[in-house]
Design a protein around this motif. Structure first.
Motif, PDB file in Angstrom:
ATOM      1  N   UNK A  60      61.762  15.738  44.380  1.00 53.96           N
ATOM      2  CA  UNK A  60      61.072  14.583  43.821  1.00 53.96           C
ATOM      3  C   UNK A  60      60.941  13.470  44.852  1.00 53.96           C
ATOM      4  N   UNK A  61      59.974  12.562  44.664  1.00 54.57           N
ATOM      5  CA  UNK A  61      59.886  11.409  45.562  1.00 54.57           C
ATOM      6  C   UNK A  61      61.216  10.659  45.591  1.00 54.57           C
ATOM      7  N   UNK A  62      61.509  10.029  46.712  1.00 51.71           N
ATOM      8  CA  UNK A  62      62.826   9.418  46.889  1.00 51.71           C
ATOM      9  C   UNK A  62      63.158   8.413  45.801  1.00 51.71           C
ATOM     10  N   UNK A  63      62.157   7.639  45.350  1.00 47.28           N
ATOM     11  CA  UNK A  63      62.436   6.597  44.358  1.00 47.28           C
ATOM     12  C   UNK A  63      62.753   7.182  42.981  1.00 47.28           C
ATOM     13  N   UNK A  64      62.508   8.497  42.804  1.00 43.92           N
ATOM     14  CA  UNK A  64      62.802   9.138  41.517  1.00 43.92           C
ATOM     15  C   UNK A  64      64.057  10.015  41.578  1.00 43.92           C
ATOM     16  N   UNK A  65      64.673  10.110  42.729  1.00 45.21           N
ATOM     17  CA  UNK A  65      65.868  10.934  42.858  1.00 45.21           C
ATOM     18  C   UNK A  65      67.076  10.229  42.237  1.00 45.21           C
ATOM     19  N   UNK A  66      67.969  11.030  41.689  1.00 41.28           N
ATOM     20  CA  UNK A  66      69.186  10.511  41.081  1.00 41.28           C
ATOM     21  C   UNK A  66      70.287  10.408  42.124  1.00 41.28           C
ATOM     22  N   UNK A  67      70.910   9.240  42.280  1.00 45.12           N
ATOM     23  CA  UNK A  67      72.054   9.146  43.200  1.00 45.12           C
ATOM     24  C   UNK A  67      73.161  10.089  42.756  1.00 45.12           C
ATOM     25  N   UNK A  68      73.814  10.722  43.706  1.00 45.92           N
ATOM     26  CA  UNK A  68      74.891  11.646  43.374  1.00 45.92           C
ATOM     27  C   UNK A  68      76.088  11.411  44.298  1.00 45.92           C
TER      28      UNK A  68
END
Length: 228
Positions: A60-68
């Protein structure tokens, strides 16, 4: 790996986070530590890797990625992947609560295996294992005091790297004279046991890396040392 839950199940944190009755914490990790300072039933984990922009394999685009974040359980050395809230901030080696309530910033937690960790988490893993063993010296020294036979021919001590029949018998004979109180005392009293702490760390790493081991003494909720 042994676990009382579905290894792949994700779970949401409770609706109401615990409170400690004091002022606001400066960050999520500090808040978690303060909340559970007096809770003997609280289970903790140490952060191995924090990825504020999500996993590298997330398409996914970076702004839609979930921090993990990846983490290692303090008590039973379970490995976790945490899905985090967007405002979460964690540092490597932060100690966070995972049970019975999760620390602020952790949205979901799931069990993972060693092969699921990214390179950074794998590189940090042995250092964190060593820190846990060192910080809980009494608990791990007691493994040498309490280790028992598994079968008529195999003893728990024999599962440790480099401990054969002779060295095992040295430990058993010496502990009859009195329990060991420290790693230093183990080294002094048991001939041939030069690095009792490092020997445990090596075994724990072996159990983390190899899912097919027949016997586990440190990793997993059912491991003999997990609830001590």
């Amino acid at each position: 790996m042994n676990d009382e839950h579905d290894p792949d199940a994700a779970h949401d944190p409770p609706d109401a986070p615990s409170t400690d009755g004091g002022g606001e914490a400066e960050d999520a990790a500090t808040d978690a530590n303060a909340d559970d300072a007096g809770d003997e039933d609280a289970v903790h984990a140490y952060i191995l890797e924090y990825l504020p922009h999500g996993r590298a394999d997330d398409d996914r685009p970076q702004h839609r990625r979930t921090p993990v974040a990846y983490a290692l359980g303090e008590r039973d050395f379970r490995l976790f992947e945490f899905e985090l809230t967007d405002d979460a901030e964690f540092g490597i080696d932060d100690r966070v609560q995972i049970e019975p309530e999760t620390a602020p910033g952790i949205e979901r937690a799931r069990r993972v295996d060693y092969d699921d960790l990214n390179r950074g988490a794998r590189q940090e893993l042995e250092y964190v294992v060593e820190d846990i063993v060192e910080a809980n010296e009494r608990r791990f020294v007691d493994f040498y005091n309490d280790a028992e036979p598994i079968t008529l021919r195999l003893h728990q001590l024999n599962l440790l790297p480099g401990i054969g029949k002779k060295l095992r018998n040295n430990v058993l004979d010496e502990r009859k004279r009195g329990p060991f109180e420290s790693f230093e005392e183990l080294t002094e009293r048991v001939s041939g046991l030069h690095d009792p702490k490092g020997t445990l760390v090596e075994r724990i790493m072996e159990e983390l890396r190899d899912d097919d081991l027949k016997y586990r003494i440190f990793v997993g909720v059912d491991a003999p040392t997990a609830n001590k």
